[in-house]
Design a protein around this motif. Structure first.
Motif, PDB file in Angstrom:
ATOM      1  N   ASP A 282     -20.485  18.759  38.316  1.00 34.18           N
ATOM      2  CA  ASP A 282     -20.868  18.759  39.461  1.00 34.18           C
ATOM      3  C   ASP A 282     -19.702  17.635  40.304  1.00 34.18           C
ATOM      4  OD1 ASP A 282     -21.897  19.054  41.955  1.00 34.18           O
ATOM      5  OD2 ASP A 282     -24.125  19.304  41.063  1.00 34.18           O
ATOM      6  N   THR A 283     -19.827  17.470  41.488  1.00 35.80           N
ATOM      7  CA  THR A 283     -18.936  16.667  42.106  1.00 35.80           C
ATOM      8  C   THR A 283     -19.188  15.253  41.727  1.00 35.80           C
ATOM      9  OG1 THR A 283     -18.444  15.379  44.346  1.00 35.80           O
ATOM     10  CG2 THR A 283     -20.841  16.372  44.079  1.00 35.80           C
ATOM     11  N   PRO A 284     -18.278  14.449  41.467  1.00 36.68           N
ATOM     12  CA  PRO A 284     -18.284  13.120  41.050  1.00 36.68           C
ATOM     13  C   PRO A 284     -18.460  12.226  42.153  1.00 36.68           C
ATOM     14  CG  PRO A 284     -15.725  13.804  41.141  1.00 36.68           C
ATOM     15  CD  PRO A 284     -16.661  14.919  41.490  1.00 36.68           C
ATOM     16  N   TYR A 285     -18.529  12.652  43.252  1.00 35.13           N
ATOM     17  CA  TYR A 285     -18.477  11.668  44.603  1.00 35.13           C
ATOM     18  C   TYR A 285     -20.134  11.547  44.934  1.00 35.13           C
ATOM     19  CZ  TYR A 285     -13.414  11.629  45.217  1.00 35.13           C
ATOM     20  OH  TYR A 285     -12.380  11.668  45.169  1.00 35.13           O
ATOM     21  N   VAL A 286     -20.782  12.164  44.229  1.00 37.41           N
ATOM     22  CA  VAL A 286     -22.526  11.928  44.195  1.00 37.41           C
ATOM     23  C   VAL A 286     -22.751  11.356  42.798  1.00 37.41           C
ATOM     24  CG1 VAL A 286     -24.503  12.551  44.701  1.00 37.41           C
ATOM     25  CG2 VAL A 286     -22.551  13.550  46.097  1.00 37.41           C
ATOM     26  N   ARG A 287     -22.814   9.885  42.724  1.00 37.28           N
ATOM     27  CA  ARG A 287     -23.104   9.426  41.492  1.00 37.28           C
ATOM     28  C   ARG A 287     -24.610   9.984  40.717  1.00 37.28           C
ATOM     29  NH1 ARG A 287     -23.143   3.220  41.003  1.00 37.28           N
ATOM     30  NH2 ARG A 287     -22.939   3.911  39.014  1.00 37.28           N
TER      31      ARG A 287
END
Length: 357
Positions: A282-287
């Motif tokens: 999943d997106t790494p920009y939502v930790r």
């Protein structure tokens, strides 16, 4: 546990959303000692936010000031090699964001600087540190002989997700001539790597060095390096790519592109004679969004299907823990400059398969 004094070079999105908060969360391992960026405004705002007194607009100035054990190189791709080599020559260990560099010459210069300095260089391939991925590597033999694999990475613009979930300081004080110089430098480095290719192939090479480096690096760790690129096709100005990668006994389909959908569709799926494995990112920009491991296994009359979520800790945190361990123990990191060179060679092979002139 020894604490490393770290300097951060480049204060863009990935630094603000990921690296600076992770460094602060690992207070037993790191002290954020200095920051560096070409934007004075970013330095002021991020320095105040993270309580960092040492603020520099020039990498060499920051290094000359001393007081650091290591640096994170997070600035624009075109300057990764320059910053990495300068830090090594200053006696510091380096974690450099992918792509490590854009040309083979730069890669060899980084390796030479590492060897003469005796310091550590680690390339920041955070997906390869996700527990679901490392478990996939361990469990791959359970699938039996591999028949086929797919590496898929079609995502929306990162900013679509970032604007909903994070506040990012964006600089407005970088002179236009500096921006123009960056793009000119990028074009020159890509031409150095590929020769005189059409501009759309330059852009495609940039896509592979950026987004594609994650996918192909993880693929190599899981499956090894392909024997050759059998075929490749691109469209929409090189923004979408499909390649067939020949492993001898099986083929991997690699597919990537960036669109305007608000989603992150990224996975590696391996089909074996007796099972299927899928690592879903999943997106790494939502930790702390988890990476998951999906398994389907057949054993005689038995069929087992499972979804594994080994841990909620984000891959960037595992990555920085690994870097600390490598630096403090002297062990070689998993993701070395030589490891990145294999990816760069694969990028060039895909570009050659795309070049129909």
């Amino acid at each position: 546990m020894s604490k490393l004094r770290v300097g951060v070079i480049g204060l863009g999105e990935v630094a603000q959303i990921i690296h600076l908060p992770v460094i602060e969360s690992l207070g037993d391992r790191y002290e954020l000692a200095a920051i560096c960026d070409i934007s004075p405004g970013l330095l002021d705002r991020l320095g105040d936010r993270h309580r960092v007194e040492r603020r520099h607009t020039d990498v060499r100035e920051m290094l000359a000031a001393g007081g650091l054990d290591c640096v994170l190189v997070l600035n624009s791709d075109e300057y990764h090699a320059e910053a990495t080599i300068a830090a090594l020559d200053a006696g510091l260990d380096v974690l450099v964001e992918k792509p490590m560099c854009l040309s083979p010459r730069e890669a060899q210069e980084i390796i030479a600087a590492r060897d003469r300095s005796g310091r550590t260089v680690m390339v920041a391939y955070m997906r390869r540190f996700a527990p679901a991925f490392t478990e996939a590597v361990e469990r791959l033999p359970e699938l039996g002989p591999i028949r086929y694999a797919r590496v898929h990475d079609v995502i929306g613009q990162n900013r679509l997700i970032i604007d909903q979930t994070s506040y990012v300081e964006r600089p407005g004080d970088v002179p236009q001539h500096v921006i123009d110089e960056k793009w000119a430098r990028r074009s020159a480095l890509v031409k150095e790597a590929l020769g005189d290719v059409p501009q759309e192939l330059e852009w495609t090479y940039g896509l592979l060095c950026g987004l594609g480096s994650h996918d192909l690096s993880a693929m190599r760790e899981l499956l090894g390096r392909p024997k050759e690129v059998s075929a490749a096709k691109m469209w929409r100005g090189g923004g979408y790519v499909v390649a067939l990668l020949d492993y001898g006994d099986f083929v991997v389909t690699y597919e990537t592109g960036v669109d305007d959908q608000l989603r992150y569709d990224t996975y590696i799926e391996v089909y074996g004679a007796a099972g299927t494995m899928k690592v879903q990112y999943d997106t790494p920009y939502v930790r702390h969004f988890p990476t998951t491991l999906h398994l389907e296994l057949t054993d005689g009359d038995s069929y087992e299907r499972s979804v594994r979520r080994p841990h909620l800790k984000d891959p960037y945190t595992y990555e920085l823990e690994h870097f600390h361990d490598a630096v403090t123990t002297g062990a070689a990191p998993k993701t070395t400059p030589e490891d990145y060179v294999q990816d760069m060679e694969l990028f060039a092979d895909i570009i050659r398969a795309l070049d129909k002139r």
